[in-house]
Design a protein around this motif. Sequence first.
Motif, PDB file in Angstrom:
ATOM      1  N   GLU A  22       0.816  -1.204   0.000  1.00 33.10           N
ATOM      2  CA  GLU A  22       0.000   0.000   0.000  1.00 33.10           C
ATOM      3  C   GLU A  22       0.856   1.262   0.000  1.00 33.10           C
ATOM      4  O   GLU A  22       0.507   2.271  -0.627  1.00 33.10           O
ATOM      5  CB  GLU A  22      -0.938   0.024   1.219  1.00 33.10           C
ATOM      6  CG  GLU A  22      -1.993  -1.071   1.233  1.00 33.10           C
ATOM      7  CD  GLU A  22      -1.431  -2.420   1.680  1.00 33.10           C
ATOM      8  OE1 GLU A  22      -0.275  -2.452   2.149  1.00 33.10           O
ATOM      9  OE2 GLU A  22      -2.153  -3.426   1.565  1.00 33.10           O
ATOM     10  N   VAL A  23       1.981   1.210   0.701  1.00 36.35           N
ATOM     11  CA  VAL A  23       2.884   2.362   0.757  1.00 36.35           C
ATOM     12  C   VAL A  23       3.550   2.584  -0.605  1.00 36.35           C
ATOM     13  O   VAL A  23       3.650   3.707  -1.099  1.00 36.35           O
ATOM     14  CB  VAL A  23       3.941   2.167   1.859  1.00 36.35           C
ATOM     15  CG1 VAL A  23       4.951   3.311   1.841  1.00 36.35           C
ATOM     16  CG2 VAL A  23       3.271   2.075   3.223  1.00 36.35           C
ATOM     17  N   VAL A  42      10.829  -4.556 -11.292  1.00 34.01           N
ATOM     18  CA  VAL A  42      11.777  -4.855 -10.220  1.00 34.01           C
ATOM     19  C   VAL A  42      11.605  -6.278  -9.701  1.00 34.01           C
ATOM     20  O   VAL A  42      12.572  -7.020  -9.517  1.00 34.01           O
ATOM     21  CB  VAL A  42      11.615  -3.833  -9.069  1.00 34.01           C
ATOM     22  CG1 VAL A  42      12.398  -4.279  -7.841  1.00 34.01           C
ATOM     23  CG2 VAL A  42      12.081  -2.460  -9.524  1.00 34.01           C
ATOM     24  N   SER A  43      10.355  -6.649  -9.434  1.00 38.00           N
ATOM     25  CA  SER A  43      10.118  -7.981  -8.861  1.00 38.00           C
ATOM     26  C   SER A  43       8.688  -8.414  -9.134  1.00 38.00           C
ATOM     27  O   SER A  43       7.828  -7.607  -9.502  1.00 38.00           O
ATOM     28  CB  SER A  43      10.376  -7.980  -7.348  1.00 38.00           C
ATOM     29  OG  SER A  43       9.405  -7.184  -6.682  1.00 38.00           O
ATOM     30  N   ARG A  44       8.421  -9.676  -8.922  1.00 39.73           N
ATOM     31  CA  ARG A  44       7.075 -10.204  -9.085  1.00 39.73           C
ATOM     32  C   ARG A  44       6.125  -9.607  -8.050  1.00 39.73           C
ATOM     33  O   ARG A  44       4.945  -9.384  -8.322  1.00 39.73           O
ATOM     34  CB  ARG A  44       7.106 -11.730  -8.951  1.00 39.73           C
ATOM     35  CG  ARG A  44       5.762 -12.401  -9.202  1.00 39.73           C
ATOM     36  CD  ARG A  44       5.878 -13.913  -9.106  1.00 39.73           C
ATOM     37  NE  ARG A  44       4.599 -14.552  -9.351  1.00 39.73           N
ATOM     38  CZ  ARG A  44       4.121 -14.835 -10.545  1.00 39.73           C
ATOM     39  NH1 ARG A  44       4.817 -14.507 -11.633  1.00 39.73           N
ATOM     40  NH2 ARG A  44       2.945 -15.424 -10.685  1.00 39.73           N
ATOM     41  N   SER A  45       6.654  -9.337  -6.857  1.00 37.94           N
ATOM     42  CA  SER A  45       5.833  -8.741  -5.812  1.00 37.94           C
ATOM     43  C   SER A  45       5.358  -7.350  -6.217  1.00 37.94           C
ATOM     44  O   SER A  45       4.209  -6.981  -5.979  1.00 37.94           O
ATOM     45  CB  SER A  45       6.620  -8.666  -4.506  1.00 37.94           C
ATOM     46  OG  SER A  45       5.875  -7.992  -3.507  1.00 37.94           O
ATOM     47  N   MET A  46       6.248  -6.563  -6.819  1.00 41.82           N
ATOM     48  CA  MET A  46       5.872  -5.226  -7.291  1.00 41.82           C
ATOM     49  C   MET A  46       4.763  -5.324  -8.336  1.00 41.82           C
ATOM     50  O   MET A  46       3.801  -4.544  -8.337  1.00 41.82           O
ATOM     51  CB  MET A  46       7.088  -4.513  -7.900  1.00 41.82           C
ATOM     52  CG  MET A  46       8.034  -3.929  -6.885  1.00 41.82           C
ATOM     53  SD  MET A  46       7.324  -2.464  -6.098  1.00 41.82           S
ATOM     54  CE  MET A  46       8.703  -1.952  -5.082  1.00 41.82           C
ATOM     55  N   LYS A  48       2.579  -7.908  -8.916  1.00 36.99           N
ATOM     56  CA  LYS A  48       1.342  -8.540  -8.481  1.00 36.99           C
ATOM     57  C   LYS A  48       0.667  -7.837  -7.302  1.00 36.99           C
ATOM     58  O   LYS A  48      -0.559  -7.847  -7.191  1.00 36.99           O
ATOM     59  CB  LYS A  48       1.607 -10.005  -8.108  1.00 36.99           C
ATOM     60  CG  LYS A  48       2.101 -10.863  -9.259  1.00 36.99           C
ATOM     61  CD  LYS A  48       1.054 -10.981 -10.356  1.00 36.99           C
ATOM     62  CE  LYS A  48       1.526 -11.904 -11.464  1.00 36.99           C
ATOM     63  NZ  LYS A  48       0.511 -12.034 -12.551  1.00 36.99           N
ATOM     64  N   ASP A  49       1.471  -7.242  -6.406  1.00 38.97           N
ATOM     65  CA  ASP A  49       0.919  -6.676  -5.181  1.00 38.97           C
ATOM     66  C   ASP A  49       0.799  -5.156  -5.201  1.00 38.97           C
ATOM     67  O   ASP A  49      -0.130  -4.599  -4.600  1.00 38.97           O
ATOM     68  CB  ASP A  49       1.782  -7.091  -3.977  1.00 38.97           C
ATOM     69  CG  ASP A  49       1.855  -8.601  -3.813  1.00 38.97           C
ATOM     70  OD1 ASP A  49       0.883  -9.277  -4.209  1.00 38.97           O
ATOM     71  OD2 ASP A  49       2.882  -9.096  -3.312  1.00 38.97           O
TER      72      ASP A  49
END
Length: 286
Positions: A22-23, A42-46, A48-49
């Motif tokens: 969220e941040v 940058v990453s899969r987390s960036m 997808k989330d």
Amino acid sequence: RIAAGDAKNGAEKEKQEYLPPEVWAGAANFLPYEDVLNMAAVSRSMLKDVMPGIKVLHITKAEQLHVGLTSRYRDVVDLSLFCMLHKVNVVTADQDMEPTLCTNGNACGRITPFICRFPRLERVFLGGLRSDDDEPSRNPIQSFIDIPFDWLAEESDAGASRRDGEIARGVIRSLSGAYRCGALSSKVWVAGPSCPRSERTFFSFALGDTCETCIDACKSFPIASVLDFENRGSSQTLRESDVGGDFSICGVDVCLTRRAIEDIIAKRPGGKELLYSKKRLFQLLG
């Protein structure tokens, strides 16, 4: 036992160094779209989330209006498209190269399919970037699309200006069609487009209320936004003003008179009630 405690503390410290999605999404709301694309890589987390939580996009290049990437941004409510205008070098009568502000045909052709892909969209601003020697392409035009038209020029000299005018009207026509067929929600507020004939000159007034593009816009755009349309170049004061303001309430600048706009509103469902409401009266009284 000490080593195990140190390992546990180190793991907790490492875990605390990561910011929640969220941040990251909140910070991305203020970044140019190019930087948002870099974040997603940058990453899969960036990807997808974080990307689904972004609510605002600032786009400055026509090639960034890529429909295939819109599914990443499910929560976007505000689009600022600063790619509808660009500067091109034009040869003057003295054979000099002079930078001139023109419509970006590539961007204008992509805009409607692009914005129709955001299910939660509420506001779209269409404009460009002012370029100067000190800070090129970093100053947004926070007002209407200004398409100058030389009414006194010969057909051959005014060719580029006429093409720009047709492109600008094409944007308004495509948005009208999107509203009419339901591809664009009636909750979406569009600000920025201006009919080239809305410029305040003798020639524009002599044409009368005959512009089919502007008439169609008044019939197709959400009725509340039509009520706040600028007319006959009244947005010129906003364009020339040095004082910043919220131009999102102004909608589109059409070349019709205020009476013609309100006549069309009155014929739409709920139009008379809106025109004669107390809320409208208070708006007119300021």
